[in-house]
Design an enzyme around this catalytic site. Structure first.
Site, PDB file in Angstrom:
ATOM      1  N   LYS A  87       0.816  -1.216   0.000  1.00 20.46           N
ATOM      2  CA  LYS A  87       0.000   0.000   0.000  1.00 20.46           C
ATOM      3  C   LYS A  87       0.859   1.281   0.000  1.00 20.46           C
ATOM      4  CE  LYS A  87      -3.967  -2.191   2.266  1.00 20.46           C
ATOM      5  NZ  LYS A  87      -5.027  -2.005   3.302  1.00 20.46           N
ATOM      6  N   TYR A 113     -12.351  -2.253  -4.044  1.00 17.46           N
ATOM      7  CA  TYR A 113     -12.881  -2.380  -2.686  1.00 17.46           C
ATOM      8  C   TYR A 113     -14.407  -2.297  -2.642  1.00 17.46           C
ATOM      9  CZ  TYR A 113      -8.320  -2.267  -0.307  1.00 17.46           C
ATOM     10  OH  TYR A 113      -7.077  -2.580   0.177  1.00 17.46           O
ATOM     11  N   HIS A 120      -2.271  -5.429   1.636  1.00 16.44           N
ATOM     12  CA  HIS A 120      -3.563  -6.095   1.511  1.00 16.44           C
ATOM     13  C   HIS A 120      -3.300  -7.524   1.050  1.00 16.44           C
ATOM     14  CE1 HIS A 120      -7.618  -7.149   0.176  1.00 16.44           C
ATOM     15  NE2 HIS A 120      -7.048  -7.633  -0.906  1.00 16.44           N
ATOM     16  N   ARG A 167       2.662  -6.305   9.293  1.00 13.71           N
ATOM     17  CA  ARG A 167       1.925  -5.180   9.885  1.00 13.71           C
ATOM     18  C   ARG A 167       2.486  -4.788  11.243  1.00 13.71           C
ATOM     19  NH1 ARG A 167      -3.702  -7.549   7.551  1.00 13.71           N
ATOM     20  NH2 ARG A 167      -3.922  -6.206   5.720  1.00 13.71           N
ATOM     21  N   ASN A 169      -1.998   0.256   6.690  1.00 14.95           N
ATOM     22  CA  ASN A 169      -1.508  -1.002   7.257  1.00 14.95           C
ATOM     23  C   ASN A 169      -0.627  -1.788   6.288  1.00 14.95           C
ATOM     24  OD1 ASN A 169      -3.530  -1.942   5.594  1.00 14.95           O
ATOM     25  ND2 ASN A 169      -4.535  -3.208   7.143  1.00 14.95           N
ATOM     26  N   THR A 185      -5.243  -7.167  10.733  1.00 16.90           N
ATOM     27  CA  THR A 185      -5.551  -5.916  10.017  1.00 16.90           C
ATOM     28  C   THR A 185      -5.091  -4.702  10.805  1.00 16.90           C
ATOM     29  OG1 THR A 185      -7.472  -6.984   9.023  1.00 16.90           O
ATOM     30  CG2 THR A 185      -7.430  -4.574   8.978  1.00 16.90           C
ATOM     31  N   GLU A 212      -9.540 -11.207  -7.361  1.00 15.68           N
ATOM     32  CA  GLU A 212      -8.617 -10.081  -7.172  1.00 15.68           C
ATOM     33  C   GLU A 212      -7.382 -10.200  -8.065  1.00 15.68           C
ATOM     34  OE1 GLU A 212      -7.869  -9.655  -2.966  1.00 15.68           O
ATOM     35  OE2 GLU A 212      -9.920  -8.988  -2.578  1.00 15.68           O
TER      36      GLU A 212
HETATM   37  P1  CMP Z   1      -7.515  -4.541   3.560  1.00 15.07           P
HETATM   38  O1  CMP Z   1      -7.070  -5.940   3.770  1.00 15.07           O
HETATM   39  O2  CMP Z   1      -6.887  -3.802   2.440  1.00 15.07           O
HETATM   40  O3  CMP Z   1      -9.107  -4.518   3.354  1.00 15.07           O
HETATM   41  C1  CMP Z   1      -9.880  -3.367   3.649  1.00 15.07           C
HETATM   42  C2  CMP Z   1      -9.106  -2.307   4.360  1.00 15.07           C
HETATM   43  O4  CMP Z   1      -9.847  -1.303   5.005  1.00 15.07           O
HETATM   44  C3  CMP Z   1      -8.297  -2.928   5.458  1.00 15.07           C
HETATM   45  O5  CMP Z   1      -7.247  -3.700   4.899  1.00 15.07           O
HETATM   46  C4  CMP Z   1      -7.869  -1.688   6.251  1.00 15.07           C
HETATM   47  O6  CMP Z   1      -6.650  -1.146   5.807  1.00 15.07           O
HETATM   48  C5  CMP Z   1      -8.972  -0.683   5.932  1.00 15.07           C
HETATM   49  N1  CMP Z   1      -9.662  -0.236   7.121  1.00 15.07           N
HETATM   50  C6  CMP Z   1      -9.722   1.022   7.549  1.00 15.07           C
HETATM   51  N2  CMP Z   1     -10.457   1.109   8.654  1.00 15.07           N
HETATM   52  C7  CMP Z   1     -10.882  -0.130   8.953  1.00 15.07           C
HETATM   53  C8  CMP Z   1     -11.673  -0.700   9.993  1.00 15.07           C
HETATM   54  N3  CMP Z   1     -12.185   0.035  10.975  1.00 15.07           N
HETATM   55  N4  CMP Z   1     -11.891  -2.040   9.963  1.00 15.07           N
HETATM   56  C9  CMP Z   1     -11.374  -2.811   8.962  1.00 15.07           C
HETATM   57  N5  CMP Z   1     -10.621  -2.319   7.956  1.00 15.07           N
HETATM   58  C10 CMP Z   1     -10.378  -1.002   7.967  1.00 15.07           C
END
Ligand code: CMP
Length: 139
Positions: free
Chosen positions: A10, A50, A116, A103, A113, A92, A127
């Site tokens: 990211k 997304y 993905h 992470r 973070n 996450t 994807e």
């Molecule tokens: P990712 O695996 O890319 O999938 C969705 C993304 O939303 C997640 O990682 C996070 O980086 C982002 N995100 C931001 N806020 C939240 C939250 N409160 N809960 C879950 N994902 C979040």
């Protein structure tokens, strides 16, 4: 079984020049980078990728963050690659991520973070196909 999963390095990580250190984590854990490219996503592309999260409160901020700089999209291949990659990434929210995970070591926040990874084999196929055509993946 040998699987493929979609990974995205990211913008928070590309900004800090962490692509190589993150790729080393995948390779040290036995995953192979079988496709990779660096992209600047458009808002429309980030929204489409997304779309599954479009009703979540964090959706708009997530899209804005994902277009804030370059990303590196990649297909990773290996034994149980979907679950294996999720172990390598860690939780996450970096506050909950285990020691040694990407992470835990690199992420700045739940939004920034660093990586993905697809959450299921079914989504991985969708994807990977979102970013790569067949001839761009070399196993
Ligand atoms: P990712 O695996 O890319 O999938 C969705 C993304 O939303 C997640 O990682 C996070 O980086 C982002 N995100 C931001 N806020 C939240 C939250 N409160 N809960 C879950 N994902 C979040």
């Amino acid at each position: 079984a040998i699987e493929r999963t979609l990974s995205i390095i990211k913008p928070d990580a590309t900004r800090r020049n962490l692509t190589g250190r993150i790729n080393a984590k995948f390779e040290e854990a036995g995953l192979r980078i079988v496709a990779q490219k660096r992209l600047q996503l458009s808002v429309a592309q980030a929204e489409a990728f997304y779309a599954v999260h479009k009703d979540r409160p964090f959706y708009r901020d997530l899209v804005t963050f994902m277009v804030s700089g370059p990303v590196v999209v990649q297909a990773l291949e290996g034994e149980n690659a979907v679950a294996r990659n999720r172990e390598i990434m860690g939780a996450t929210n970096p506050a909950n991520a285990a020691p040694g995970t990407i992470r835990k070591e690199f992420a700045e926040s739940i939004e920034a973070n660093s990586v993905h990874g697809s959450d299921s084999a079914e989504n991985a196929a969708i994807e990977v196909a979102f970013f790569f055509s067949g001839i761009e993946i070399v196993g």
